[in-house]
Write a protein that holds these residues in place. Sequence first.
Motif, PDB file in Angstrom:
ATOM      1  N   ALA A  37       0.808  -1.214   0.000  1.00  0.00           N
ATOM      2  CA  ALA A  37       0.000   0.000   0.000  1.00  0.00           C
ATOM      3  C   ALA A  37       0.845   1.269   0.000  1.00  0.00           C
ATOM      4  N   ARG A  38       1.921   1.263   0.758  1.00  0.00           N
ATOM      5  CA  ARG A  38       2.735   2.468   0.946  1.00  0.00           C
ATOM      6  C   ARG A  38       3.897   2.557  -0.039  1.00  0.00           C
ATOM      7  N   ASP A  39       4.572   1.397  -0.245  1.00  0.00           N
ATOM      8  CA  ASP A  39       5.794   1.401  -1.052  1.00  0.00           C
ATOM      9  C   ASP A  39       5.603   0.835  -2.458  1.00  0.00           C
ATOM     10  N   ARG A  40       4.405   0.291  -2.732  1.00  0.00           N
ATOM     11  CA  ARG A  40       4.085  -0.261  -4.055  1.00  0.00           C
ATOM     12  C   ARG A  40       5.032  -1.393  -4.452  1.00  0.00           C
ATOM     13  N   ARG A  41       5.302  -2.282  -3.481  1.00  0.00           N
ATOM     14  CA  ARG A  41       6.146  -3.427  -3.797  1.00  0.00           C
ATOM     15  C   ARG A  41       5.846  -4.565  -2.829  1.00  0.00           C
ATOM     16  N   VAL A  42       6.170  -5.783  -3.270  1.00  0.00           N
ATOM     17  CA  VAL A  42       5.976  -6.966  -2.436  1.00  0.00           C
ATOM     18  C   VAL A  42       7.186  -7.873  -2.606  1.00  0.00           C
ATOM     19  N   THR A  43       7.557  -8.557  -1.542  1.00  0.00           N
ATOM     20  CA  THR A  43       8.679  -9.487  -1.595  1.00  0.00           C
ATOM     21  C   THR A  43       8.172 -10.877  -1.948  1.00  0.00           C
ATOM     22  N   ALA A  44       8.697 -11.429  -3.034  1.00  0.00           N
ATOM     23  CA  ALA A  44       8.292 -12.761  -3.495  1.00  0.00           C
ATOM     24  C   ALA A  44       8.944 -13.842  -2.642  1.00  0.00           C
ATOM     25  N   ILE A  45       8.532 -15.091  -2.850  1.00  0.00           N
ATOM     26  CA  ILE A  45       9.018 -16.197  -2.014  1.00  0.00           C
ATOM     27  C   ILE A  45      10.507 -16.462  -2.205  1.00  0.00           C
ATOM     28  N   ASP A  46      11.082 -15.993  -3.318  1.00  0.00           N
ATOM     29  CA  ASP A  46      12.520 -16.180  -3.525  1.00  0.00           C
ATOM     30  C   ASP A  46      13.339 -14.987  -3.029  1.00  0.00           C
ATOM     31  N   GLY A  47      12.653 -14.018  -2.393  1.00  0.00           N
ATOM     32  CA  GLY A  47      13.338 -12.854  -1.864  1.00  0.00           C
ATOM     33  C   GLY A  47      13.421 -11.673  -2.810  1.00  0.00           C
ATOM     34  N   SER A  48      13.020 -11.862  -4.061  1.00  0.00           N
ATOM     35  CA  SER A  48      13.048 -10.757  -5.020  1.00  0.00           C
ATOM     36  C   SER A  48      11.917  -9.779  -4.723  1.00  0.00           C
ATOM     37  N   VAL A  49      12.106  -8.536  -5.129  1.00  0.00           N
ATOM     38  CA  VAL A  49      11.106  -7.492  -4.899  1.00  0.00           C
ATOM     39  C   VAL A  49      10.322  -7.244  -6.186  1.00  0.00           C
ATOM     40  N   VAL A  50       8.997  -7.306  -6.079  1.00  0.00           N
ATOM     41  CA  VAL A  50       8.123  -7.164  -7.240  1.00  0.00           C
ATOM     42  C   VAL A  50       7.320  -5.870  -7.105  1.00  0.00           C
ATOM     43  N   PRO A  51       7.364  -4.983  -8.108  1.00  0.00           N
ATOM     44  CA  PRO A  51       6.549  -3.767  -8.038  1.00  0.00           C
ATOM     45  C   PRO A  51       5.070  -4.095  -8.233  1.00  0.00           C
ATOM     46  N   VAL A  52       4.200  -3.456  -7.467  1.00  0.00           N
ATOM     47  CA  VAL A  52       2.755  -3.659  -7.605  1.00  0.00           C
ATOM     48  C   VAL A  52       2.032  -2.321  -7.483  1.00  0.00           C
ATOM     49  N   ASN A  53       0.985  -2.178  -8.273  1.00  0.00           N
ATOM     50  CA  ASN A  53       0.128  -1.001  -8.171  1.00  0.00           C
ATOM     51  C   ASN A  53      -1.063  -1.396  -7.305  1.00  0.00           C
ATOM     52  N   ALA A  54      -0.940  -1.195  -6.017  1.00  0.00           N
ATOM     53  CA  ALA A  54      -1.949  -1.673  -5.068  1.00  0.00           C
ATOM     54  C   ALA A  54      -3.085  -0.666  -4.928  1.00  0.00           C
ATOM     55  N   GLN A  55      -4.250  -1.021  -5.483  1.00  0.00           N
ATOM     56  CA  GLN A  55      -5.427  -0.165  -5.356  1.00  0.00           C
ATOM     57  C   GLN A  55      -6.455  -0.750  -4.395  1.00  0.00           C
ATOM     58  N   THR A  56      -6.485  -2.074  -4.292  1.00  0.00           N
ATOM     59  CA  THR A  56      -7.355  -2.734  -3.321  1.00  0.00           C
ATOM     60  C   THR A  56      -6.625  -3.945  -2.753  1.00  0.00           C
ATOM     61  N   VAL A  57      -6.769  -4.150  -1.448  1.00  0.00           N
ATOM     62  CA  VAL A  57      -6.113  -5.262  -0.757  1.00  0.00           C
ATOM     63  C   VAL A  57      -7.169  -6.282  -0.356  1.00  0.00           C
ATOM     64  N   CYS A  58      -6.939  -7.543  -0.715  1.00  0.00           N
ATOM     65  CA  CYS A  58      -7.908  -8.599  -0.403  1.00  0.00           C
ATOM     66  C   CYS A  58      -7.520  -9.392   0.835  1.00  0.00           C
ATOM     67  N   LEU A  59      -8.537  -9.684   1.627  1.00  0.00           N
ATOM     68  CA  LEU A  59      -8.449 -10.656   2.712  1.00  0.00           C
ATOM     69  C   LEU A  59      -9.466 -11.751   2.417  1.00  0.00           C
ATOM     70  N   HIS A  60      -9.031 -12.990   2.446  1.00  0.00           N
ATOM     71  CA  HIS A  60      -9.969 -14.083   2.193  1.00  0.00           C
ATOM     72  C   HIS A  60     -10.863 -14.299   3.410  1.00  0.00           C
ATOM     73  N   GLY A  61     -12.159 -14.122   3.220  1.00  0.00           N
ATOM     74  CA  GLY A  61     -13.108 -14.241   4.321  1.00  0.00           C
ATOM     75  C   GLY A  61     -13.179 -15.628   4.915  1.00  0.00           C
ATOM     76  N   ASP A  62     -12.748 -16.642   4.148  1.00  0.00           N
ATOM     77  CA  ASP A  62     -12.786 -18.014   4.660  1.00  0.00           C
ATOM     78  C   ASP A  62     -11.483 -18.400   5.349  1.00  0.00           C
ATOM     79  N   GLY A  63     -10.534 -17.461   5.434  1.00  0.00           N
ATOM     80  CA  GLY A  63      -9.258 -17.748   6.078  1.00  0.00           C
ATOM     81  C   GLY A  63      -9.399 -17.902   7.584  1.00  0.00           C
ATOM     82  N   ALA A  64      -8.540 -18.715   8.165  1.00  0.00           N
ATOM     83  CA  ALA A  64      -8.616 -18.988   9.604  1.00  0.00           C
ATOM     84  C   ALA A  64      -8.410 -17.742  10.446  1.00  0.00           C
ATOM     85  N   HIS A  65      -7.655 -16.782   9.911  1.00  0.00           N
ATOM     86  CA  HIS A  65      -7.323 -15.581  10.684  1.00  0.00           C
ATOM     87  C   HIS A  65      -7.969 -14.319  10.103  1.00  0.00           C
ATOM     88  N   ALA A  66      -8.988 -14.472   9.288  1.00  0.00           N
ATOM     89  CA  ALA A  66      -9.534 -13.349   8.527  1.00  0.00           C
ATOM     90  C   ALA A  66      -9.938 -12.170   9.401  1.00  0.00           C
TER      91      ALA A  66
END
Length: 247
Positions: free
Chosen positions: A195-224
Amino acid sequence: MHIDLNADLGEGAGSDEELLALVSSANIACGWHAGDAKTMQQCVRWAMRHGVAIGAHPSFPDRENFGRSTMHLPPDEIVANVLYQVGALAAIVKAEGGKLSHVKAHGQLYNQAAKEPELAEALCEAVRRFDPTLRFFGLAGSRMIDAARSAGLVPVEEVFADRGYMPDGSLVPRSQPGALIDSEERAIAQTLSMARDRRVTAIDGSVVPVNAQTVCLHGDGAHALAFARRIRERLQAEGIAVRSSAA
Protein backbone atom coordinates in the motif's frame (compact mmCIF):
# COMPACT_ATOMS: atom_id res chain seq x y z
CA MET A 1 -2.99 8.12 0.85
CA HIS A 2 -5.90 5.73 0.71
CA ILE A 3 -6.61 2.13 -0.24
CA ASP A 4 -9.60 -0.14 -0.61
CA LEU A 5 -9.78 -3.15 1.76
CA ASN A 6 -11.90 -5.97 0.35
CA ALA A 7 -12.96 -9.43 1.50
CA ASP A 8 -14.43 -12.47 -0.24
CA LEU A 9 -17.68 -13.24 1.60
CA GLY A 10 -20.76 -15.45 1.56
CA GLU A 11 -18.60 -18.57 1.57
CA GLY A 12 -19.77 -20.08 4.86
CA ALA A 13 -17.01 -18.80 7.13
CA GLY A 14 -19.34 -17.42 9.79
CA SER A 15 -17.56 -14.09 10.26
CA ASP A 16 -19.10 -12.15 7.38
CA GLU A 17 -21.03 -9.62 9.46
CA GLU A 18 -18.00 -8.78 11.61
CA LEU A 19 -15.76 -8.46 8.54
CA LEU A 20 -18.20 -6.08 6.90
CA ALA A 21 -17.67 -3.65 9.78
CA LEU A 22 -13.94 -3.53 8.88
CA VAL A 23 -13.67 -3.65 5.07
CA SER A 24 -14.68 -1.12 2.42
CA SER A 25 -15.61 -3.56 -0.38
CA ALA A 26 -17.23 -7.01 -0.35
CA ASN A 27 -17.02 -9.70 -3.02
CA ILE A 28 -20.08 -11.89 -2.51
CA ALA A 29 -20.09 -15.52 -3.70
CA CYS A 30 -22.80 -16.12 -6.30
CA GLY A 31 -23.61 -19.77 -5.53
CA TRP A 32 -21.36 -21.61 -7.94
CA HIS A 33 -18.44 -22.23 -5.60
CA ALA A 34 -20.18 -21.37 -2.31
CA GLY A 35 -23.23 -19.63 -0.92
CA ASP A 36 -26.85 -19.56 -1.99
CA ALA A 37 -29.63 -17.03 -2.57
CA LYS A 38 -30.37 -16.50 1.12
CA THR A 39 -26.70 -16.07 2.00
CA MET A 40 -26.30 -13.58 -0.83
CA GLN A 41 -29.30 -11.61 0.41
CA GLN A 42 -28.01 -11.52 3.99
CA CYS A 43 -24.54 -10.40 2.92
CA VAL A 44 -26.04 -7.66 0.78
CA ARG A 45 -28.11 -6.41 3.72
CA TRP A 46 -25.10 -6.38 6.04
CA ALA A 47 -22.95 -4.64 3.43
CA MET A 48 -25.56 -1.93 2.91
CA ARG A 49 -25.89 -1.46 6.67
CA HIS A 50 -22.14 -0.82 6.94
CA GLY A 51 -21.85 1.28 3.78
CA VAL A 52 -19.61 -1.29 2.06
CA ALA A 53 -19.34 -1.42 -1.75
CA ILE A 54 -20.94 -4.62 -3.09
CA GLY A 55 -19.30 -6.78 -5.75
CA ALA A 56 -20.13 -10.07 -7.45
CA HIS A 57 -17.69 -12.98 -6.98
CA PRO A 58 -18.38 -15.42 -9.85
CA SER A 59 -16.66 -18.78 -10.20
CA PHE A 60 -16.16 -21.73 -12.47
CA PRO A 61 -19.04 -24.25 -12.09
CA ASP A 62 -17.12 -26.17 -9.44
CA ARG A 63 -18.92 -26.23 -6.11
CA GLU A 64 -17.41 -29.61 -5.23
CA ASN A 65 -13.90 -28.14 -5.16
CA PHE A 66 -14.73 -24.59 -4.01
CA GLY A 67 -14.01 -23.23 -7.47
CA ARG A 68 -10.36 -24.27 -7.34
CA SER A 69 -10.26 -26.77 -10.21
CA THR A 70 -8.57 -25.86 -13.49
CA MET A 71 -11.10 -25.68 -16.33
CA HIS A 72 -10.86 -24.83 -20.00
CA LEU A 73 -14.25 -23.66 -21.24
CA PRO A 74 -15.15 -21.89 -24.50
CA PRO A 75 -15.24 -18.08 -24.25
CA ASP A 76 -18.97 -17.89 -25.00
CA GLU A 77 -19.64 -20.30 -22.13
CA ILE A 78 -17.53 -18.18 -19.78
CA VAL A 79 -19.51 -15.09 -20.80
CA ALA A 80 -22.84 -16.84 -20.18
CA ASN A 81 -21.67 -18.28 -16.85
CA VAL A 82 -20.48 -14.92 -15.55
CA LEU A 83 -23.63 -13.12 -16.74
CA TYR A 84 -25.75 -15.71 -14.93
CA GLN A 85 -23.93 -15.26 -11.62
CA VAL A 86 -23.55 -11.48 -11.72
CA GLY A 87 -27.18 -11.15 -12.74
CA ALA A 88 -28.34 -13.23 -9.79
CA LEU A 89 -26.51 -11.07 -7.25
CA ALA A 90 -27.47 -7.84 -9.03
CA ALA A 91 -31.15 -8.79 -8.79
CA ILE A 92 -30.86 -9.24 -5.03
CA VAL A 93 -28.91 -5.99 -4.64
CA LYS A 94 -31.55 -4.10 -6.64
CA ALA A 95 -34.41 -5.64 -4.65
CA GLU A 96 -32.71 -4.51 -1.42
CA GLY A 97 -32.37 -0.96 -2.72
CA GLY A 98 -28.62 -1.10 -3.29
CA LYS A 99 -26.26 -0.82 -6.25
CA LEU A 100 -23.72 -3.30 -7.56
CA SER A 101 -20.26 -1.74 -7.63
CA HIS A 102 -17.79 -4.24 -9.08
CA VAL A 103 -17.00 -7.78 -10.22
CA LYS A 104 -14.13 -9.96 -9.03
CA ALA A 105 -13.63 -13.53 -10.25
CA HIS A 106 -13.07 -16.29 -7.70
CA GLY A 107 -10.44 -18.98 -7.27
CA GLN A 108 -9.12 -20.74 -10.33
CA LEU A 109 -11.20 -18.60 -12.68
CA TYR A 110 -9.29 -15.61 -11.28
CA ASN A 111 -5.89 -17.31 -11.33
CA GLN A 112 -6.21 -18.58 -14.89
CA ALA A 113 -7.55 -15.27 -16.18
CA ALA A 114 -4.51 -13.55 -14.67
CA LYS A 115 -2.36 -15.46 -17.19
CA GLU A 116 -4.71 -16.45 -20.04
CA PRO A 117 -5.66 -13.50 -22.29
CA GLU A 118 -8.65 -15.23 -23.92
CA LEU A 119 -10.18 -16.06 -20.55
CA ALA A 120 -9.53 -12.56 -19.21
CA GLU A 121 -11.19 -11.09 -22.31
CA ALA A 122 -14.25 -13.32 -21.87
CA LEU A 123 -14.60 -12.24 -18.24
CA CYS A 124 -14.40 -8.58 -19.19
CA GLU A 125 -16.80 -9.06 -22.10
CA ALA A 126 -19.40 -10.46 -19.69
CA VAL A 127 -19.00 -7.49 -17.35
CA ARG A 128 -19.10 -5.02 -20.24
CA ARG A 129 -22.31 -6.54 -21.59
CA PHE A 130 -23.95 -6.54 -18.19
CA ASP A 131 -22.94 -3.04 -17.09
CA PRO A 132 -19.85 -1.26 -18.43
CA THR A 133 -19.83 1.08 -15.42
CA LEU A 134 -18.96 -1.78 -13.05
CA ARG A 135 -15.38 -1.79 -11.81
CA PHE A 136 -13.33 -4.88 -12.57
CA PHE A 137 -11.07 -6.24 -9.83
CA GLY A 138 -8.05 -8.16 -11.11
CA LEU A 139 -4.58 -9.22 -9.99
CA ALA A 140 -2.26 -6.21 -10.12
CA GLY A 141 -0.19 -6.14 -13.30
CA SER A 142 -1.91 -9.19 -14.79
CA ARG A 143 -3.68 -9.99 -18.07
CA MET A 144 -6.98 -9.14 -16.40
CA ILE A 145 -5.97 -5.52 -15.99
CA ASP A 146 -4.98 -5.28 -19.66
CA ALA A 147 -8.23 -6.93 -20.76
CA ALA A 148 -10.35 -4.61 -18.61
CA ARG A 149 -8.74 -1.53 -20.13
CA SER A 150 -9.20 -2.92 -23.65
CA ALA A 151 -12.89 -3.57 -22.91
CA GLY A 152 -13.39 -0.01 -21.72
CA LEU A 153 -13.90 -1.03 -18.11
CA VAL A 154 -12.38 0.62 -15.03
CA PRO A 155 -9.79 -1.84 -13.69
CA VAL A 156 -8.95 -1.97 -9.99
CA GLU A 157 -5.56 -3.57 -9.36
CA GLU A 158 -5.72 -6.04 -6.49
CA VAL A 159 -3.07 -7.31 -4.09
CA PHE A 160 -3.34 -9.89 -1.31
CA ALA A 161 -2.58 -9.54 2.39
CA ASP A 162 -2.70 -13.26 3.14
CA ARG A 163 -1.10 -14.87 0.07
CA GLY A 164 2.50 -15.42 -1.01
CA TYR A 165 3.83 -14.06 -4.30
CA MET A 166 5.86 -15.59 -7.11
CA PRO A 167 8.70 -13.59 -8.71
CA ASP A 168 6.49 -12.82 -11.74
CA GLY A 169 3.84 -11.16 -9.53
CA SER A 170 1.42 -14.09 -9.60
CA LEU A 171 0.18 -15.80 -6.44
CA VAL A 172 1.94 -18.87 -5.10
CA PRO A 173 -0.30 -21.85 -6.02
CA ARG A 174 -2.14 -23.23 -3.00
CA SER A 175 -0.49 -26.62 -3.62
CA GLN A 176 2.95 -25.16 -2.92
CA PRO A 177 4.65 -24.10 0.35
CA GLY A 178 4.39 -20.38 1.02
CA ALA A 179 0.97 -19.99 -0.58
CA LEU A 180 -0.79 -18.86 2.60
CA ILE A 181 0.37 -16.29 5.13
CA ASP A 182 -0.61 -17.33 8.66
CA SER A 183 1.47 -14.77 10.56
CA GLU A 184 -0.43 -11.64 11.54
CA GLU A 185 2.72 -9.52 11.60
CA ARG A 186 3.81 -10.78 8.20
CA ALA A 187 0.38 -10.05 6.71
CA ILE A 188 0.52 -6.53 8.14
CA ALA A 189 4.06 -5.93 6.89
CA GLN A 190 3.19 -7.19 3.40
CA THR A 191 0.08 -5.02 3.25
CA LEU A 192 1.97 -1.89 4.32
CA SER A 193 4.73 -2.59 1.80
CA MET A 194 2.21 -2.92 -1.02
CA ALA A 195 0.00 0.00 0.00
CA ARG A 196 2.73 2.47 0.95
CA ASP A 197 5.79 1.40 -1.05
CA ARG A 198 4.09 -0.26 -4.06
CA ARG A 199 6.15 -3.43 -3.80
CA VAL A 200 5.98 -6.97 -2.44
CA THR A 201 8.68 -9.49 -1.59
CA ALA A 202 8.29 -12.76 -3.50
CA ILE A 203 9.02 -16.20 -2.01
CA ASP A 204 12.52 -16.18 -3.53
CA GLY A 205 13.34 -12.85 -1.86
CA SER A 206 13.05 -10.76 -5.02
CA VAL A 207 11.11 -7.49 -4.90
CA VAL A 208 8.12 -7.16 -7.24
CA PRO A 209 6.55 -3.77 -8.04
CA VAL A 210 2.76 -3.66 -7.60
CA ASN A 211 0.13 -1.00 -8.17
CA ALA A 212 -1.95 -1.67 -5.07
CA GLN A 213 -5.43 -0.16 -5.36
CA THR A 214 -7.36 -2.73 -3.32
CA VAL A 215 -6.11 -5.26 -0.76
CA CYS A 216 -7.91 -8.60 -0.40
CA LEU A 217 -8.45 -10.66 2.71
CA HIS A 218 -9.97 -14.08 2.19
CA GLY A 219 -13.11 -14.24 4.32
CA ASP A 220 -12.79 -18.01 4.66
CA GLY A 221 -9.26 -17.75 6.08
CA ALA A 222 -8.62 -18.99 9.60
CA HIS A 223 -7.32 -15.58 10.68
CA ALA A 224 -9.53 -13.35 8.53
CA LEU A 225 -11.19 -11.36 11.28
CA ALA A 226 -8.02 -10.80 13.33
CA PHE A 227 -6.05 -9.88 10.22
CA ALA A 228 -8.75 -7.41 9.12
CA ARG A 229 -8.80 -5.65 12.51
CA ARG A 230 -5.03 -5.33 12.78
CA ILE A 231 -4.46 -4.39 9.14
CA ARG A 232 -7.09 -1.66 9.26
CA GLU A 233 -5.62 -0.31 12.51
CA ARG A 234 -2.09 -0.22 11.07
CA LEU A 235 -3.16 1.36 7.80
CA GLN A 236 -4.92 4.14 9.67
CA ALA A 237 -1.95 4.56 12.03
CA GLU A 238 0.26 5.03 8.96
CA GLY A 239 -2.09 7.71 7.63
CA ILE A 240 -3.55 5.48 4.92
CA ALA A 241 -7.32 5.86 4.77
CA VAL A 242 -9.47 2.80 4.05
CA ARG A 243 -12.18 3.52 1.50
CA SER A 244 -13.86 1.82 -1.42
CA SER A 245 -12.43 2.21 -4.90
CA ALA A 246 -15.93 3.32 -5.89
CA ALA A 247 -15.87 6.25 -3.44
